[in-house]
Design a protein around this motif. Sequence first.
Motif, PDB file in Angstrom:
ATOM      1  N   ASN A 233     -36.463 -18.598  38.713  1.00 29.77           N
ATOM      2  CA  ASN A 233     -37.089 -19.908  38.148  1.00 29.77           C
ATOM      3  C   ASN A 233     -38.508 -19.803  37.402  1.00 29.77           C
ATOM      4  N   SER A 234     -39.300 -18.669  37.703  1.00 28.70           N
ATOM      5  CA  SER A 234     -40.484 -18.788  37.321  1.00 28.70           C
ATOM      6  C   SER A 234     -40.412 -17.870  35.831  1.00 28.70           C
ATOM      7  N   THR A 235     -39.478 -17.135  35.776  1.00 27.20           N
ATOM      8  CA  THR A 235     -39.299 -16.473  34.310  1.00 27.20           C
ATOM      9  C   THR A 235     -38.771 -17.494  33.469  1.00 27.20           C
ATOM     10  N   GLN A 236     -37.909 -18.370  33.876  1.00 27.01           N
ATOM     11  CA  GLN A 236     -37.168 -19.481  32.990  1.00 27.01           C
ATOM     12  C   GLN A 236     -38.481 -20.422  32.472  1.00 27.01           C
ATOM     13  N   ASP A 237     -39.286 -20.744  33.590  1.00 23.87           N
ATOM     14  CA  ASP A 237     -40.461 -21.589  33.278  1.00 23.87           C
ATOM     15  C   ASP A 237     -41.349 -21.108  32.188  1.00 23.87           C
ATOM     16  N   VAL A 238     -41.523 -19.708  31.938  1.00 30.35           N
ATOM     17  CA  VAL A 238     -42.270 -19.356  30.973  1.00 30.35           C
ATOM     18  C   VAL A 238     -41.574 -19.552  29.609  1.00 30.35           C
ATOM     19  N   PHE A 239     -40.392 -19.474  29.537  1.00 28.15           N
ATOM     20  CA  PHE A 239     -39.445 -19.674  28.250  1.00 28.15           C
ATOM     21  C   PHE A 239     -39.800 -21.134  27.879  1.00 28.15           C
ATOM     22  N   ASN A 240     -39.745 -21.795  28.806  1.00 30.95           N
ATOM     23  CA  ASN A 240     -39.673 -23.358  28.725  1.00 30.95           C
ATOM     24  C   ASN A 240     -40.844 -23.819  28.724  1.00 30.95           C
ATOM     25  N   ASP A 241     -42.130 -23.229  28.492  1.00 30.25           N
ATOM     26  CA  ASP A 241     -43.306 -23.620  28.139  1.00 30.25           C
ATOM     27  C   ASP A 241     -43.885 -24.271  29.251  1.00 30.25           C
ATOM     28  N   LYS A 242     -43.702 -24.304  30.546  1.00 25.96           N
ATOM     29  CA  LYS A 242     -43.952 -24.696  31.607  1.00 25.96           C
ATOM     30  C   LYS A 242     -45.414 -23.817  32.270  1.00 25.96           C
ATOM     31  N   CYS A 243     -45.303 -22.499  32.344  1.00 26.84           N
ATOM     32  CA  CYS A 243     -46.160 -21.704  32.775  1.00 26.84           C
ATOM     33  C   CYS A 243     -47.078 -20.902  31.489  1.00 26.84           C
ATOM     34  N   HIS A 244     -48.076 -20.489  31.624  1.00 24.08           N
ATOM     35  CA  HIS A 244     -48.775 -19.991  30.700  1.00 24.08           C
ATOM     36  C   HIS A 244     -49.504 -18.787  31.141  1.00 24.08           C
ATOM     37  N   PHE A 245     -49.454 -17.709  30.518  1.00 23.57           N
ATOM     38  CA  PHE A 245     -50.221 -16.372  30.592  1.00 23.57           C
ATOM     39  C   PHE A 245     -49.905 -15.569  29.544  1.00 23.57           C
ATOM     40  N   ASN A 246     -50.788 -14.574  29.451  1.00 22.30           N
ATOM     41  CA  ASN A 246     -50.432 -13.457  28.419  1.00 22.30           C
ATOM     42  C   ASN A 246     -49.279 -12.695  28.470  1.00 22.30           C
ATOM     43  N   HIS A 247     -48.344 -12.706  27.587  1.00 24.90           N
ATOM     44  CA  HIS A 247     -47.338 -11.868  27.643  1.00 24.90           C
ATOM     45  C   HIS A 247     -46.683 -11.607  26.273  1.00 24.90           C
ATOM     46  N   GLY A 248     -45.628 -10.749  26.082  1.00 25.70           N
ATOM     47  CA  GLY A 248     -45.048 -10.472  24.845  1.00 25.70           C
ATOM     48  C   GLY A 248     -44.584 -11.682  24.167  1.00 25.70           C
ATOM     49  N   THR A 249     -44.325 -11.281  22.951  1.00 24.19           N
ATOM     50  CA  THR A 249     -43.774 -12.508  21.995  1.00 24.19           C
ATOM     51  C   THR A 249     -42.488 -12.759  22.294  1.00 24.19           C
ATOM     52  N   ILE A 250     -42.398 -14.109  22.383  1.00 20.31           N
ATOM     53  CA  ILE A 250     -40.954 -14.472  22.534  1.00 20.31           C
ATOM     54  C   ILE A 250     -40.270 -14.838  21.156  1.00 20.31           C
ATOM     55  N   LEU A 251     -38.953 -13.935  21.159  1.00 23.06           N
ATOM     56  CA  LEU A 251     -38.130 -13.772  20.063  1.00 23.06           C
ATOM     57  C   LEU A 251     -37.011 -14.682  20.004  1.00 23.06           C
ATOM     58  N   ASN A 252     -36.632 -15.330  18.719  1.00 21.23           N
ATOM     59  CA  ASN A 252     -35.632 -16.425  18.885  1.00 21.23           C
ATOM     60  C   ASN A 252     -34.212 -15.693  18.407  1.00 21.23           C
ATOM     61  N   THR A 253     -33.104 -15.984  18.717  1.00 23.21           N
ATOM     62  CA  THR A 253     -31.999 -15.624  18.242  1.00 23.21           C
ATOM     63  C   THR A 253     -30.997 -16.960  18.225  1.00 23.21           C
ATOM     64  N   PRO A 254     -29.893 -16.686  17.630  1.00 26.72           N
ATOM     65  CA  PRO A 254     -28.971 -18.031  17.541  1.00 26.72           C
ATOM     66  C   PRO A 254     -28.728 -18.480  18.749  1.00 26.72           C
ATOM     67  N   ASN A 255     -28.507 -17.905  19.756  1.00 21.70           N
ATOM     68  CA  ASN A 255     -28.028 -18.505  20.774  1.00 21.70           C
ATOM     69  C   ASN A 255     -29.035 -18.170  22.222  1.00 21.70           C
ATOM     70  N   GLY A 256     -30.128 -17.541  21.952  1.00 18.97           N
ATOM     71  CA  GLY A 256     -30.964 -17.428  23.165  1.00 18.97           C
ATOM     72  C   GLY A 256     -32.473 -16.952  22.603  1.00 18.97           C
ATOM     73  N   LYS A 257     -33.314 -16.625  23.815  1.00 19.17           N
ATOM     74  CA  LYS A 257     -34.678 -16.002  23.455  1.00 19.17           C
ATOM     75  C   LYS A 257     -34.787 -14.852  24.370  1.00 19.17           C
ATOM     76  N   TYR A 258     -35.709 -13.936  23.900  1.00 14.51           N
ATOM     77  CA  TYR A 258     -35.901 -12.706  24.667  1.00 14.51           C
ATOM     78  C   TYR A 258     -37.129 -12.339  24.467  1.00 14.51           C
ATOM     79  N   ILE A 259     -37.824 -11.794  25.481  1.00 15.53           N
ATOM     80  CA  ILE A 259     -39.053 -10.833  25.415  1.00 15.53           C
ATOM     81  C   ILE A 259     -38.651  -9.576  25.669  1.00 15.53           C
ATOM     82  N   SER A 260     -39.158  -8.340  24.920  1.00 13.99           N
ATOM     83  CA  SER A 260     -38.593  -6.899  24.939  1.00 13.99           C
ATOM     84  C   SER A 260     -39.736  -6.054  24.760  1.00 13.99           C
ATOM     85  N   GLU A 261     -40.010  -5.192  25.523  1.00 15.87           N
ATOM     86  CA  GLU A 261     -40.814  -4.007  25.023  1.00 15.87           C
ATOM     87  C   GLU A 261     -40.131  -2.687  24.705  1.00 15.87           C
ATOM     88  N   SER A 262     -38.857  -2.978  24.443  1.00 18.11           N
ATOM     89  CA  SER A 262     -37.846  -1.904  24.172  1.00 18.11           C
ATOM     90  C   SER A 262     -37.259  -2.240  22.719  1.00 18.11           C
TER      91      SER A 262
END
Length: 334
Positions: A233-262
């Motif tokens: 739930n905490s991970t989803q809360d970051v994507f849903n803009d409920k929780c804020h801290f420094n993390h990688g860029t959220i990238l958007n795709t047609p059907n979803g979002k992701y943060i990746s260091e690879s």
Amino acid sequence: MKNQSTKAMIMSAGMGSRLEPLTLQVPKPLVRICNRPVMDILFENLANIGINDVICNTYYLAEQIIDRYKNNNLGINFNYIREPELSGTAGGLKKCQFFFDKGEDFIVLSADGLTNADIKKGIEVHKQSKTTATIGIKEVKQEEVYHYGVVVTDTDGIITEFQEKPKISEAKSNCINTGIYIFNYKIFNYIPENTFYDFAKDVFPKLLSNKQLNTFKINEYWNDIGTIEQYKNSTQDVFNDKCHFNHGTILNTPNGKYISESPIPKNTQFIGNSTIGKNCKIGEHVTIENSIIWDNVTINDNLRISNCIIASNEIITESINNQIIGKSTISYSI
């Protein structure tokens, strides 16, 4: 922060058994939220309000915590003790008494709390109350109270009663203990040396009878990542803009979002919200849906990873759904 608390302790000795198999390879404070250990986030939050001197009690997989933070760039002067055996939440604090100054107020945090709480406000409330202890409390939905320690207060915010995981019908409040504490040095008078001692069972009842337990309300984000469900739930809360801290860029795709260091192949399909750590090898034509993938994970071609958590160093050779993969041979259904 003149005349403010300047030191803190993070309780980080626990084994995190409710997060197995993830915690079979890392201690709970190093479990990642969007590729960042939760303790990194706690340290940054403290440094941002001028609290730089921090001590941690360590026990389970202590070396990993010590190695990560003994030379850190988070603005924290990291100190630690090693506990030869667990001594309870209050017992662990007692062993850190030498770190704090007489008459000083200080912060104690749980290592599994992800929050944007205004701790500075909590310090001000605590100082005004002149009590020995102030607890950060959070309102939750009535139907969720049975998960937590419920706090009952009078009209001045002084705690009058605790209920440990009460039935919904019996709960006298929907405010819960977040594990965010502001203590005066006098707290050590309530904790004996070399004794297994717990805040909830042993210390707080004494403070309660002396009306020495104050509260401050947390209106900002807070979640305990102590279980797999809460972690997800905490991970989803970051994507849903409920929780804020420094993390990688959220990238958007047609059907979803992701943060990746690879690096991610162009033909990867994302559905929902997912995170991918460092040095991962994602095969061709892979679908990743609402999943958390740690470091050094290999996923073969043409697979679908759906609603899964994959710990570091795993090799995935078949499609998986609603699984937690850790320690190579262990697979837990979610």
